[in-house]
Design a protein around this motif. Structure first.
Motif, mmCIF file in Angstrom:
data_model
loop_
_atom_site.group_PDB
_atom_site.id
_atom_site.type_symbol
_atom_site.label_atom_id
_atom_site.label_comp_id
_atom_site.label_asym_id
_atom_site.label_seq_id
_atom_site.Cartn_x
_atom_site.Cartn_y
_atom_site.Cartn_z
ATOM 1 N N ASN A 106 0.869 -1.180 0.000
ATOM 2 C CA ASN A 106 0.000 0.000 0.000
ATOM 3 C C ASN A 106 0.900 1.223 0.000
ATOM 4 O O ASN A 106 1.470 1.587 1.020
ATOM 5 C CB ASN A 106 -0.911 -0.020 1.224
ATOM 6 N N GLN A 107 1.010 1.875 -1.147
ATOM 7 C CA GLN A 107 1.905 3.018 -1.265
ATOM 8 C C GLN A 107 1.202 4.345 -0.974
ATOM 9 O O GLN A 107 1.841 5.400 -1.022
ATOM 10 C CB GLN A 107 2.539 3.034 -2.656
ATOM 11 N N GLY A 108 -0.093 4.296 -0.661
ATOM 12 C CA GLY A 108 -0.836 5.509 -0.372
ATOM 13 C C GLY A 108 -0.941 5.782 1.121
ATOM 14 O O GLY A 108 -0.393 5.043 1.952
ATOM 15 N N ASP A 109 -1.660 6.850 1.449
ATOM 16 C CA ASP A 109 -1.838 7.235 2.852
ATOM 17 C C ASP A 109 -3.019 6.517 3.499
ATOM 18 O O ASP A 109 -3.024 6.310 4.723
ATOM 19 C CB ASP A 109 -2.056 8.751 2.952
ATOM 20 N N GLU A 110 -4.026 6.168 2.710
ATOM 21 C CA GLU A 110 -5.248 5.581 3.251
ATOM 22 C C GLU A 110 -5.141 4.062 3.327
ATOM 23 O O GLU A 110 -4.408 3.423 2.567
ATOM 24 C CB GLU A 110 -6.459 5.969 2.384
ATOM 25 N N GLN A 111 -5.915 3.497 4.228
ATOM 26 C CA GLN A 111 -5.940 2.053 4.409
ATOM 27 C C GLN A 111 -6.504 1.355 3.160
ATOM 28 O O GLN A 111 -7.431 1.858 2.525
ATOM 29 C CB GLN A 111 -6.806 1.729 5.621
ATOM 30 N N VAL A 112 -5.922 0.211 2.818
ATOM 31 C CA VAL A 112 -6.418 -0.634 1.736
ATOM 32 C C VAL A 112 -7.192 -1.805 2.335
ATOM 33 O O VAL A 112 -6.773 -2.402 3.335
ATOM 34 C CB VAL A 112 -5.264 -1.159 0.860
ATOM 35 N N HIS A 113 -8.331 -2.125 1.713
ATOM 36 C CA HIS A 113 -9.145 -3.273 2.113
ATOM 37 C C HIS A 113 -9.197 -4.241 0.938
ATOM 38 O O HIS A 113 -9.576 -3.863 -0.168
ATOM 39 C CB HIS A 113 -10.557 -2.813 2.492
ATOM 40 N N LEU A 114 -8.791 -5.481 1.182
ATOM 41 C CA LEU A 114 -8.806 -6.474 0.111
ATOM 42 C C LEU A 114 -9.095 -7.860 0.662
ATOM 43 O O LEU A 114 -8.960 -8.128 1.856
ATOM 44 C CB LEU A 114 -7.491 -6.463 -0.671
ATOM 45 N N LEU A 115 -9.510 -8.743 -0.233
ATOM 46 C CA LEU A 115 -9.634 -10.166 0.049
ATOM 47 C C LEU A 115 -8.523 -10.892 -0.685
ATOM 48 O O LEU A 115 -8.308 -10.678 -1.879
ATOM 49 C CB LEU A 115 -10.985 -10.718 -0.408
ATOM 50 N N GLN A 116 -7.819 -11.749 0.037
ATOM 51 C CA GLN A 116 -6.824 -12.633 -0.566
ATOM 52 C C GLN A 116 -7.383 -14.049 -0.521
ATOM 53 O O GLN A 116 -7.738 -14.552 0.545
ATOM 54 C CB GLN A 116 -5.494 -12.559 0.188
ATOM 55 N N ILE A 117 -7.470 -14.680 -1.686
ATOM 56 C CA ILE A 117 -8.139 -15.971 -1.839
ATOM 57 C C ILE A 117 -7.164 -16.955 -2.483
ATOM 58 O O ILE A 117 -6.540 -16.642 -3.496
ATOM 59 C CB ILE A 117 -9.405 -15.809 -2.724
ATOM 60 N N TRP A 118 -7.040 -18.139 -1.896
ATOM 61 C CA TRP A 118 -6.183 -19.174 -2.465
ATOM 62 C C TRP A 118 -7.045 -20.370 -2.877
ATOM 63 O O TRP A 118 -7.885 -20.837 -2.100
ATOM 64 C CB TRP A 118 -5.150 -19.671 -1.452
ATOM 65 N N ILE A 119 -6.819 -20.864 -4.084
ATOM 66 C CA ILE A 119 -7.492 -22.049 -4.593
ATOM 67 C C ILE A 119 -6.432 -23.045 -5.050
ATOM 68 O O ILE A 119 -5.499 -22.683 -5.777
ATOM 69 C CB ILE A 119 -8.459 -21.688 -5.732
ATOM 70 N N ILE A 120 -6.575 -24.288 -4.618
ATOM 71 C CA ILE A 120 -5.603 -25.332 -4.965
ATOM 72 C C ILE A 120 -5.763 -25.687 -6.445
ATOM 73 O O ILE A 120 -6.872 -25.962 -6.911
ATOM 74 C CB ILE A 120 -5.828 -26.574 -4.089
ATOM 75 N N PRO A 121 -4.685 -25.691 -7.224
ATOM 76 C CA PRO A 121 -4.802 -25.992 -8.665
ATOM 77 C C PRO A 121 -4.956 -27.484 -8.919
ATOM 78 O O PRO A 121 -4.617 -28.323 -8.074
ATOM 79 C CB PRO A 121 -3.485 -25.464 -9.224
#
Length: 232
Positions: A106-121
């Motif tokens: 996060n290179q900005g000043d404000e907080q980032v909100h994200l989902l990180q999702i892993w799926i087995i290939p």
């Protein structure tokens, strides 16, 4: 309907300085044997990342890693030569394959909100790939938007017999849930829904096998994982 409910309050909660994360499934230092994933879905981390912080360069292999940015912009850089921002309404799929190193900052000043999702290939040691699309379901509410799928015509191609769809659903509206695979897992990002006789709040989820219907009890955003019965 036989269903497995996953209430929001049963998620792992990790706070370590610049990062606050809620883990739907066992991850890192948070372990619960009752929450080890569903079918090929292994990780859903709901992350809040403070400004000028993030995940430094680190390795992955043999995992399909999907990132959904909900607020702000995260800057991605990897050993395949990809470098750039992923902003709210955009999605990134990194197929780690034989191995890749990457950072998410996060290179900005404000907080980032994200989902990180892993799926087995379902394919191991493949060539690593990187894909990124814009798909903000708020722009076209009350319908499913396909994000990833196993076929070449999907917006992003995943190495698994799985589809991931998202929708913003207005209060009182309904959408069908008709699986192309076998196992349904619906995660509520915000709002509240009813599926059959079950109510699911923000941060919670439900897994079930039958086709069904989702009813928005509030203005809602959800992700629907249409997953294989068996993991190859």
């Amino acid at each position: 309907m036989n269903a497995f409910l996953h209430p929001s309050e049963n998620r792992g909660h990790v706070k370590m300085g610049w990062l606050e994360s809620k883990h739907s499934f066992s991850f890192g230092n948070w372990y619960n044997p009752d929450y080890m994933g569903v079918s090929a879905l292994r990780v859903i981390n709901d992350d809040l990342i403070d400004g000028h912080q993030g995940f430094g360069q680190h390795p992955h292999d043999n995992m399909e890693i999907l990132t959904c940015v909900l607020k702000g912009t995260i800057t991605h850089k990897d050993s395949m030569g990809n470098h750039g921002g992923i902003t709210a309404g955009e999605w990134q799929l990194m197929s780690a394959g034989t191995g890749v190193r990457h950072s998410e900052m996060n290179q900005g000043d404000e907080q980032v909100h994200l989902l990180q999702i892993w799926i087995i290939p379902n394919e191991r040691d493949a060539e690593p790939t990187y894909q990124q699309i814009k798909c903000d379901p708020r722009e076209q509410p009350d319908q499913w938007h396909l994000i990833v799928g196993p076929n070449a015509d999907a917006p992003m191609h995943i190495r698994q017999n799985a589809e991931v769809k998202t929708a913003v659903i207005s209060k009182g509206k309904r959408l069908p849930i008709e699986a192309t695979q076998h196992v349904n897992y619906v995660h509520v990002i915000e709002g509240k829904v009813q599926i059959a006789e079950h109510t699911v709040d923000a941060g919670g989820a439900i897994a079930f096998l039958e086709n069904s219907e989702i009813v928005a009890l509030e203005d809602t955003q959800v992700i629907w994982f249409d997953l294989p019965e068996k993991v190859a």
